[in-house]
Design a protein around this motif. Structure first.
Motif, mmCIF file in Angstrom:
data_model
loop_
_atom_site.group_PDB
_atom_site.id
_atom_site.type_symbol
_atom_site.label_atom_id
_atom_site.label_comp_id
_atom_site.label_asym_id
_atom_site.label_seq_id
_atom_site.Cartn_x
_atom_site.Cartn_y
_atom_site.Cartn_z
ATOM 1 N N ILE A 1 0.838 -1.201 0.000
ATOM 2 C CA ILE A 1 0.000 0.000 0.000
ATOM 3 C C ILE A 1 0.876 1.255 0.000
ATOM 4 C CG2 ILE A 1 -1.651 1.327 1.386
ATOM 5 C CD1 ILE A 1 -2.854 -1.411 2.219
ATOM 6 N N ALA A 2 1.965 1.210 0.773
ATOM 7 C CA ALA A 2 2.863 2.365 0.822
ATOM 8 C C ALA A 2 3.477 2.631 -0.551
ATOM 9 C CB ALA A 2 3.958 2.133 1.867
ATOM 10 N N PRO B 1 4.268 11.709 -3.597
ATOM 11 C CA PRO B 1 5.669 11.258 -3.546
ATOM 12 C C PRO B 1 6.354 11.364 -2.188
ATOM 13 C CG PRO B 1 5.293 12.619 -5.468
ATOM 14 C CD PRO B 1 4.044 12.675 -4.646
ATOM 15 N N PHE B 2 6.384 12.511 -1.563
ATOM 16 C CA PHE B 2 7.158 12.664 -0.337
ATOM 17 C C PHE B 2 6.569 11.845 0.808
ATOM 18 C CE2 PHE B 2 8.235 14.909 3.618
ATOM 19 C CZ PHE B 2 9.613 14.759 3.560
ATOM 20 N N ILE B 3 5.291 11.991 1.059
ATOM 21 C CA ILE B 3 4.637 11.269 2.157
ATOM 22 C C ILE B 3 4.620 9.773 1.879
ATOM 23 C CG2 ILE B 3 2.471 10.955 3.397
ATOM 24 C CD1 ILE B 3 1.952 13.943 2.961
ATOM 25 N N PHE C 1 6.153 6.597 4.199
ATOM 26 C CA PHE C 1 5.448 5.367 4.565
ATOM 27 C C PHE C 1 6.215 4.123 4.119
ATOM 28 C CE2 PHE C 1 1.405 7.966 4.669
ATOM 29 C CZ PHE C 1 1.260 7.860 6.046
ATOM 30 N N VAL C 2 6.799 4.177 2.941
ATOM 31 C CA VAL C 2 7.595 3.040 2.458
ATOM 32 C C VAL C 2 8.774 2.807 3.397
ATOM 33 C CG1 VAL C 2 9.126 2.249 0.616
ATOM 34 C CG2 VAL C 2 6.924 3.259 0.040
ATOM 35 N N GLY C 3 9.454 3.856 3.765
ATOM 36 C CA GLY C 3 10.598 3.725 4.678
ATOM 37 C C GLY C 3 10.197 3.157 6.026
ATOM 38 N N LEU C 4 9.096 3.647 6.569
ATOM 39 C CA LEU C 4 8.617 3.142 7.867
ATOM 40 C C LEU C 4 8.205 1.671 7.783
ATOM 41 C CD1 LEU C 4 6.521 6.183 9.151
ATOM 42 C CD2 LEU C 4 8.749 5.400 9.974
#
Length: 79
Positions: A10-11, A19-21, A25-28
């Motif tokens: 989903i991230a 893009p930024f947000i 989420f992908v990093g977290l």
């Protein structure tokens, strides 16, 4: 693990829209998935621990039935 994997998918989907947000989420999600994997690997029993719990002096209720079985499993644990 499956829930975190779905969250990661989903991230990635969100990262294409926002893009930024999305990349935050992908990093977290990657950090959470990596931390959970490391915790599972650290806390799982290995073969020698399992043998110690099931040997004659162990605390597990499912002990080895014979000495030969116990010796055979010990050899497998050291292999």
């Amino acid at each position: 693990m499956g829930l975190l994997g779905a969250g990661l998918a989903i991230a990635f989907f969100i990262s294409s829209s926002v893009p930024f947000i999305g990349w935050i989420f992908v990093g977290l999600a990657v950090i959470a998935l990596s931390a959970l994997t490391a915790w599972i690997e650290k806390n799982k029993d290995n073969k020698l621990q399992e043998w110690l719990m099931r040997c004659h002096f162990g605390t597990h209720s499912d002990k080895y039935k014979t000495e030969a079985e116990e010796a055979s499993e010990l050899q497998k644990a050291f292999a």
